[in-house]
Design a protein around this motif. Structure first.
Motif, PDB file in Angstrom:
ATOM      1  N   ARG A  27       0.830  -1.209   0.000  1.00  0.00           N
ATOM      2  CA  ARG A  27       0.000   0.000   0.000  1.00  0.00           C
ATOM      3  C   ARG A  27       0.867   1.262   0.000  1.00  0.00           C
ATOM      4  O   ARG A  27       0.613   2.198  -0.746  1.00  0.00           O
ATOM      5  CB  ARG A  27      -0.941  -0.019   1.195  1.00  0.00           C
ATOM      6  CG  ARG A  27      -2.032  -1.044   1.073  1.00  0.00           C
ATOM      7  CD  ARG A  27      -2.914  -1.076   2.308  1.00  0.00           C
ATOM      8  NE  ARG A  27      -3.922  -2.119   2.176  1.00  0.00           N
ATOM      9  CZ  ARG A  27      -4.168  -3.046   3.106  1.00  0.00           C
ATOM     10  NH1 ARG A  27      -3.506  -3.033   4.247  1.00  0.00           N
ATOM     11  NH2 ARG A  27      -5.093  -3.959   2.889  1.00  0.00           N
ATOM     12  N   ASN A  34       3.118   6.423  -7.878  1.00  0.00           N
ATOM     13  CA  ASN A  34       2.008   6.729  -8.780  1.00  0.00           C
ATOM     14  C   ASN A  34       2.447   7.391 -10.085  1.00  0.00           C
ATOM     15  O   ASN A  34       1.680   7.449 -11.029  1.00  0.00           O
ATOM     16  CB  ASN A  34       0.945   7.569  -8.062  1.00  0.00           C
ATOM     17  CG  ASN A  34       1.452   8.942  -7.656  1.00  0.00           C
ATOM     18  OD1 ASN A  34       2.634   9.245  -7.769  1.00  0.00           O
ATOM     19  ND2 ASN A  34       0.553   9.752  -7.156  1.00  0.00           N
ATOM     20  N   ASP A  73      -3.106  -1.992  -8.946  1.00  0.00           N
ATOM     21  CA  ASP A  73      -4.395  -2.660  -9.143  1.00  0.00           C
ATOM     22  C   ASP A  73      -4.768  -3.492  -7.916  1.00  0.00           C
ATOM     23  O   ASP A  73      -5.915  -3.477  -7.464  1.00  0.00           O
ATOM     24  CB  ASP A  73      -4.376  -3.550 -10.385  1.00  0.00           C
ATOM     25  CG  ASP A  73      -4.228  -2.759 -11.679  1.00  0.00           C
ATOM     26  OD1 ASP A  73      -4.428  -1.527 -11.679  1.00  0.00           O
ATOM     27  OD2 ASP A  73      -3.883  -3.391 -12.707  1.00  0.00           O
ATOM     28  N   ALA A  76      -5.755  -1.265  -4.997  1.00  0.00           N
ATOM     29  CA  ALA A  76      -7.086  -0.685  -5.230  1.00  0.00           C
ATOM     30  C   ALA A  76      -8.184  -1.679  -4.874  1.00  0.00           C
ATOM     31  O   ALA A  76      -9.253  -1.288  -4.410  1.00  0.00           O
ATOM     32  CB  ALA A  76      -7.224  -0.239  -6.688  1.00  0.00           C
ATOM     33  N   GLN A  77      -7.918  -2.964  -5.072  1.00  0.00           N
ATOM     34  CA  GLN A  77      -8.905  -4.007  -4.757  1.00  0.00           C
ATOM     35  C   GLN A  77      -8.860  -4.450  -3.299  1.00  0.00           C
ATOM     36  O   GLN A  77      -9.763  -5.134  -2.827  1.00  0.00           O
ATOM     37  CB  GLN A  77      -8.689  -5.221  -5.653  1.00  0.00           C
ATOM     38  CG  GLN A  77      -8.934  -4.938  -7.114  1.00  0.00           C
ATOM     39  CD  GLN A  77      -8.539  -6.124  -7.984  1.00  0.00           C
ATOM     40  OE1 GLN A  77      -8.108  -7.167  -7.506  1.00  0.00           O
ATOM     41  NE2 GLN A  77      -8.681  -5.954  -9.283  1.00  0.00           N
ATOM     42  N   PRO A  79      -8.105  -2.318  -0.208  1.00  0.00           N
ATOM     43  CA  PRO A  79      -7.770  -1.079   0.535  1.00  0.00           C
ATOM     44  C   PRO A  79      -7.547  -1.292   2.026  1.00  0.00           C
ATOM     45  O   PRO A  79      -7.898  -2.218   2.615  1.00  0.00           O
ATOM     46  CB  PRO A  79      -8.968  -0.182   0.282  1.00  0.00           C
ATOM     47  CG  PRO A  79     -10.076  -1.058  -0.151  1.00  0.00           C
ATOM     48  CD  PRO A  79      -9.456  -2.305  -0.696  1.00  0.00           C
TER      49      PRO A  79
END
Length: 79
Positions: A27, A34, A73, A76-77, A79
């Motif tokens: 994370r 980014n 990805d 994001a799935q 969190p």
């Protein structure tokens, strides 16, 4: 030309689980990268101090040699 990098987190024996540390590390890494090249691969691992056992991202259900994009990805799935 391919790009790659390495991230290794070392944890104390008997502390937090490698799975928890891996998730938290992924994370944090995702937030920092980014703007990086999304196709770059990452040799990602967690090492328990004093051990020779490396834990790879597959301990949390993702591929062992992820790309920056696949880490984003996954995070994001999860969190």
């Amino acid at each position: 030309m391919s790009r790659s990098g390495m991230v290794q987190t070392v944890i104390e024996a008997g502390g937090r689980s490698p799975e928890d540390v891996m998730l938290e590390s992924l994370r944090g890494f995702s937030k920092l990268t980014n703007r990086a090249k999304p196709a770059a691969s990452v040799n990602y691992s967690v090492l328990v101090d004093g051990s020779d056992v490396l834990y790879r991202p597959d301990i949390v259900g993702m591929e062992s040699g992820p790309s920056i994009q696949s880490i984003a990805d996954f995070v994001a799935q999860h969190p």
